[in-house]
Design a protein around this motif. Structure first.
Motif, PDB file in Angstrom:
ATOM      1  N   HIS A  10       0.828  -1.207   0.000  1.00  0.00           N
ATOM      2  CA  HIS A  10       0.000   0.000   0.000  1.00  0.00           C
ATOM      3  C   HIS A  10       0.864   1.260   0.000  1.00  0.00           C
ATOM      4  O   HIS A  10       0.548   2.237  -0.694  1.00  0.00           O
ATOM      5  N   PHE A  11       1.944   1.240   0.771  1.00  0.00           N
ATOM      6  CA  PHE A  11       2.842   2.393   0.819  1.00  0.00           C
ATOM      7  C   PHE A  11       3.422   2.693  -0.563  1.00  0.00           C
ATOM      8  O   PHE A  11       3.422   3.831  -1.021  1.00  0.00           O
ATOM      9  N   PHE A  12       3.918   1.664  -1.248  1.00  0.00           N
ATOM     10  CA  PHE A  12       4.523   1.884  -2.555  1.00  0.00           C
ATOM     11  C   PHE A  12       3.487   2.246  -3.614  1.00  0.00           C
ATOM     12  O   PHE A  12       3.776   2.994  -4.543  1.00  0.00           O
ATOM     13  N   GLU A  13       2.268   1.733  -3.484  1.00  0.00           N
ATOM     14  CA  GLU A  13       1.225   2.113  -4.435  1.00  0.00           C
ATOM     15  C   GLU A  13       0.798   3.557  -4.229  1.00  0.00           C
ATOM     16  O   GLU A  13       0.493   4.265  -5.187  1.00  0.00           O
ATOM     17  N   LYS A  14       0.787   4.003  -2.977  1.00  0.00           N
ATOM     18  CA  LYS A  14       0.340   5.369  -2.687  1.00  0.00           C
ATOM     19  C   LYS A  14       1.417   6.403  -2.985  1.00  0.00           C
ATOM     20  O   LYS A  14       1.129   7.454  -3.558  1.00  0.00           O
ATOM     21  N   TYR A  15       2.649   6.118  -2.610  1.00  0.00           N
ATOM     22  CA  TYR A  15       3.714   7.102  -2.746  1.00  0.00           C
ATOM     23  C   TYR A  15       4.703   6.782  -3.856  1.00  0.00           C
ATOM     24  O   TYR A  15       5.715   7.449  -3.981  1.00  0.00           O
ATOM     25  N   GLY A  16       4.429   5.790  -4.648  1.00  0.00           N
ATOM     26  CA  GLY A  16       5.321   5.409  -5.740  1.00  0.00           C
ATOM     27  C   GLY A  16       5.194   6.351  -6.923  1.00  0.00           C
ATOM     28  O   GLY A  16       4.513   7.378  -6.878  1.00  0.00           O
ATOM     29  N   PHE A  17       5.827   6.014  -7.988  1.00  0.00           N
ATOM     30  CA  PHE A  17       5.823   6.852  -9.175  1.00  0.00           C
ATOM     31  C   PHE A  17       4.623   6.601 -10.074  1.00  0.00           C
ATOM     32  O   PHE A  17       4.451   7.284 -11.057  1.00  0.00           O
ATOM     33  N   LYS A  61       7.072  11.684 -15.211  1.00  0.00           N
ATOM     34  CA  LYS A  61       7.091  12.906 -14.407  1.00  0.00           C
ATOM     35  C   LYS A  61       7.389  14.125 -15.280  1.00  0.00           C
ATOM     36  O   LYS A  61       6.751  15.168 -15.155  1.00  0.00           O
TER      37      LYS A  61
END
Length: 76
Positions: A10-17, A61
């Protein structure tokens, strides 16, 4: 242990690229399958998948910064 893994995911899905989800949307696939591809390619090619992931993140980005949609001509 399983909750810990879900919290990391969840952390990587929320704060990932959001590379995986955007590539998956473009290809019409599930984001989970794209993530698994990046993981397997990283192991198989000794880091090439990770380098590819970071390159795609940089391009996405940059594209988002350059091609922002404006609602009006007067928003300049």
């Amino acid at each position: 242990m399983l909750k810990f893994i879900y919290n990391i995911r969840h952390f990587f899905e929320k704060y990932g690229f959001a590379v995986s989800s955007r590539v998956a949307d473009k290809l019409g696939m599930r984001a989970k399958n794209v993530r698994i591809f990046f993981i397997y390619s990283s192991f198989a090619t000794l880091g090439f998948g990770f380098i590819l992931y970071l390159t795609l993140a940089f391009w996405i980005k940059l594209k988002d910064l350059v091609y922002t949609k404006r609602t009006s001509v007067f928003d300049l």
